[in-house]
Structure formats: structure tokens, C-alpha cells
Design a protein around this motif. Structure first.
Motif, short mmCIF file in Angstrom:
data_model
loop_
_atom_site.label_atom_id
_atom_site.label_comp_id
_atom_site.label_asym_id
_atom_site.label_seq_id
_atom_site.Cartn_x
_atom_site.Cartn_y
_atom_site.Cartn_z
N GLU A 19 -12.87 59.50 -4.23
CA GLU A 19 -14.06 58.66 -4.09
C GLU A 19 -13.95 57.79 -2.83
O GLU A 19 -14.90 57.68 -2.05
CB GLU A 19 -14.16 57.77 -5.34
N ALA A 20 -12.76 57.21 -2.63
CA ALA A 20 -12.56 56.35 -1.46
C ALA A 20 -12.66 57.18 -0.17
O ALA A 20 -13.29 56.75 0.81
CB ALA A 20 -11.19 55.67 -1.54
N LYS A 72 -19.18 57.14 5.97
CA LYS A 72 -19.39 56.01 6.90
C LYS A 72 -19.15 56.39 8.35
O LYS A 72 -19.65 55.74 9.25
CB LYS A 72 -18.39 54.88 6.56
N GLU A 92 -16.25 58.13 0.56
CA GLU A 92 -16.98 56.99 1.11
C GLU A 92 -16.64 56.79 2.58
O GLU A 92 -17.51 56.52 3.40
CB GLU A 92 -16.67 55.73 0.29
N LEU A 93 -15.36 56.95 2.91
CA LEU A 93 -14.95 56.80 4.31
C LEU A 93 -15.64 57.86 5.17
O LEU A 93 -16.22 57.54 6.21
CB LEU A 93 -13.43 56.92 4.45
N CYS A 108 -8.31 52.90 2.57
CA CYS A 108 -8.20 54.03 3.50
C CYS A 108 -8.95 53.71 4.78
O CYS A 108 -9.93 52.99 4.78
CB CYS A 108 -8.58 55.36 2.88
N PHE A 153 -12.75 52.25 10.96
CA PHE A 153 -13.50 52.02 9.71
C PHE A 153 -12.50 51.91 8.57
O PHE A 153 -11.45 52.55 8.61
CB PHE A 153 -14.44 53.19 9.40
N GLU A 154 -12.86 51.16 7.56
CA GLU A 154 -11.99 51.13 6.39
C GLU A 154 -12.79 51.02 5.10
O GLU A 154 -13.92 50.52 5.09
CB GLU A 154 -10.98 49.98 6.49
N VAL A 155 -12.20 51.53 4.03
CA VAL A 155 -12.82 51.46 2.70
C VAL A 155 -11.76 50.96 1.73
O VAL A 155 -10.63 51.42 1.75
CB VAL A 155 -13.30 52.87 2.24
N LYS A 156 -12.15 49.98 0.93
CA LYS A 156 -11.19 49.43 -0.04
C LYS A 156 -11.75 49.60 -1.45
O LYS A 156 -12.91 49.33 -1.69
CB LYS A 156 -11.01 47.94 0.27
N LYS A 157 -10.93 50.08 -2.37
CA LYS A 157 -11.35 50.25 -3.77
C LYS A 157 -10.29 49.65 -4.68
O LYS A 157 -9.10 49.88 -4.48
CB LYS A 157 -11.46 51.74 -4.11
#
Ligand code: ZN
Length: 321
Positions: A50-51, A58, A54-55, A17, A29-33
Motif C-alpha cells: 500500500e505504501a 505520487k 502510494e509512492l 518509503c 518524495f516520501e510516504v509514511k504509514k
């Protein structure tokens, strides 16, 4: 004016995301799960939230500056109600993602199929910008595609149009992951090439690919290395896939008469000579009149086409109204 959108790519092995700036389409920004072990409605929903949590932790952006959250999923989607109807590789069905995400973050949320989202990104900012009659085809593990007619995505009576990979080409042929027999996908995807190489090796044929790869896990990179080493067996299996794929594309050129075909996905992005051979053969095999106008382009956004396209679902829908 709101300045940002969030795009989510909910795939079979990972959730990506990202916060994207509306004006520049830049990923800020990015978040990887990873989602490998998590399957089923509850676990996928929890992992997605959850992802997103977290994004949000941040980013230094006010929620009121975020216009929409878009989610691209590898599965069948009810766009109007924001429900993930069915996603085999996530083992999810009838999952009300729009409702859950909107209730938690109070931001308008949209859903689309991943191939459709990738097509939206190509239409608005990528290879298909300024084109109206387009077919986007993504070739990787499977074959996905999306039909664009007069600038709008054509979905058909049950929202399932564009299954180019499941055109049946041999009624006594190979079995396909969809349950049918003889689909193009079983002949022309990366998995099809992989299966052909594996069965040839089993029958005693030799190939350098057995030196460079675990033969139970052949990737596009291994196929490329093996082609670069002039490996006969790999070349034969790849050429066979190209032959079938160009038959399929020539048929679609004749049938739909598009002005542009965008080709993407791992196999196309990873191996240049596959792309150029497909283009040449498809044009050659199609009827003279439709092939005189057809253009081919490579998809522009690669691994990020899902998140980018997802973040654009709202804009695209507005544009199409
Ligand atoms: Zn099939």
C-alpha cells in the motif's frame, strides 16, 4: 543510466518509503504509514505494498528509471534470498519480501537489517565515509550495532554478528528483552534509563520528570528537559547508563581495535552531553594503544538513515564484490 532508487524503512511503528535521486542522495518524495495495529505476515506485506503503491502514484518518474528497491527491516534477514526471517515487533517470520515486491513492480529488490542499512548510509555518504574499520552503535529503545572490517560489513557464521547490546555484563542482573539476563541493553538503552527512573519514583524518590511527563511514557525529550533542570534523579540514572555503555565501548575498542566508532540513535541525537560523556569515558577506559587511534563521530542521517541506507543496499553490495 538509471537515476533513482527507492528506500523503505519497515519499522515497528511505521513504514517510511522514499524516492531518492542516485546522484545527489536527495529524498524527492516520501510516504509514511503507521503500522502500530498491523502485525503478522499478511498485514505487514499488505501495508508495505500500500505504501509503495502510494509512492508510485505520487511520483512522476518512469519505472524503468528506478534501479532498485531496498527494504530495511528491524529483524533478522536472509539477504541472499530476500526473506525476512524473523521480526518480533512486526510478528513476521519467513516473509518472502523480495519475491513479492519484484513480482509486483518488476524492479530489483534488496533486503537488509535496519542497523546494517543505517551503517551502509554512514559508510557511503555519512560519518564513516573514507574509514575501513568501524563500529556503528545506535542507542534508543534498544541498542543495535554493526561491525565493519576493511570496508565490509562483518556478519559472522549465522549472519547475526554485532549484537553489542547483548553482551552479558551481570549474570545475576536485570532481564533483557531477548530473554537472557544481564545484557548491556538492559542497563544502557533509553528504555533502561526509563525503567530506572520509573522504579525510583515508585519507591518514593522525587523528580521533576513526573511534572513534565506521563511517567509511563518517558521520552528522550523528557529526559533532556529533566537534565536541563538539573534533576538529581534523572542525572543519576543517565550517568549510570553512560557508565555501563562506556564500559562496553572500551571493551570493544580493546577487542576489535576499530579506527572509528559512529554513535547514533535517539538518545545520542537528542542529548549532546550524553554523547560527549560517553566519548570521554570510553577513551579513558580503553587500553592505551587502541585508544590512541580511536575516533568518535555522531551518525549523520538520524531518522532517515534507514530509508537512505535501504536505497543504497544494491550499490553497496556491488562495491563489496
Ligand atoms: Zn539481551
Amino acid at each position: 543510466m538509471k537515476k533513482y532508487n527507492i528506500g523503505v524503512d519497515l519499522g515497528g511503528t511505521k513504514i517510511l518509503c522514499a524516492l531518492i535521486e542516485e546522484k545527489t542522495q536527495k529524498i524527492l518524495f516520501e510516504v509514511k504509514k503507521k503500522t502500530k495495529k498491523e502485525k503478522g505476515n499478511k498485514k505487514i506485506e499488505a501495508k508495505l505494498l500500500e505504501a509503495l503503491d502510494e509512492l508510485f502514484s505520487k511520483i512522476d518518474v518512469k519505472k524503468t528509471d528506478i534501479d532498485s528497491i531496498g527494504i530495511a527491516v528491524a529483524g533478522q534477514v536472509d539477504k541472499k534470498n530476500g526473506i525476512l526471517v524473523n521480526a518480533c515487533n512486526l510478528e513476521c517470520s519467513n516473509l518472502e519480501l523480495k519475491k513479492t515486491v519484484e513480482e509486483k513492480y518488476n524492479i530489483e529488490t534488496y533486503l537488509a537489517n535496519d542497523v546494517e542499512a543505517a551503517t551502509i548510509s554512514e559508510l557511503l555518504y555519512g560519518a564513516a565515509k573514507d574509514y575501513k574499520d568501524v563500529l556503528c552503535v545506535f542507542i534508543g529503545t534498544g541498542i543495535g550495532s554493526c561491525i565493519v572490517i576493511n570496508g565490509q560489513i562483518y556478519k559472522g557464521a549465522t549472519q547475526s554478528a554485532g549484537e553489542f547490546g547483548h553482551i552479558i555484563i551481570d549474570s545475576n542482573g536485570r532481564s533483557c528483552a531477548c530473554g537472557a539476563v544481564g545484557c548491556l541493553e538492559a542497563y544502557a538503552s533509553r528504555s533502561a534509563i526509563e525503567n530506572r527512573i520509573k522504579s525510583s519514583l515508585k519507591s518514593g524518590k522525587k523528580s521533576v520528570i513526573s511534572d513534565i511527563a506521563d511517567t509511563n511514557n518517558i521520552s528522550t525529550k523528557h529526559i533532556k528537559q529533566s537534565l536541563d533542570a538539573n534533576d538529581e534523579l534523572t542525572k543519576r540514572c543517565v550517568d549510570e547508563a553512560i557508565e555501563y555503555l562506556s564500559n562496553g565501548l572500551a571493551s570493544v575498542i580493546n577487542f576489535l581495535n576499530p579506527e572509528l566508532i559512529v554513535l547514533g540513535g535517539g538518545l545520542i541525537q537528542g542529548i549532546d552531553e550524553i554523547y560527549s560523556k560517553i566519548v570521554k569515558l570510553s577513551k579513558m577506559k580503553a587500553l592505551k594503544l587502541p585508544s590512541s587511534k580511536i575516533e568518535f563521530k555522531k551518525a549523520q542521517f538520524g531518522d532517515y538513515s534507514g530509508v537512505l541506507g535501504a536505497s543504497l543496499i544494491k550499490n553497496f553490495e556491488k562495491k563489496c564484490q
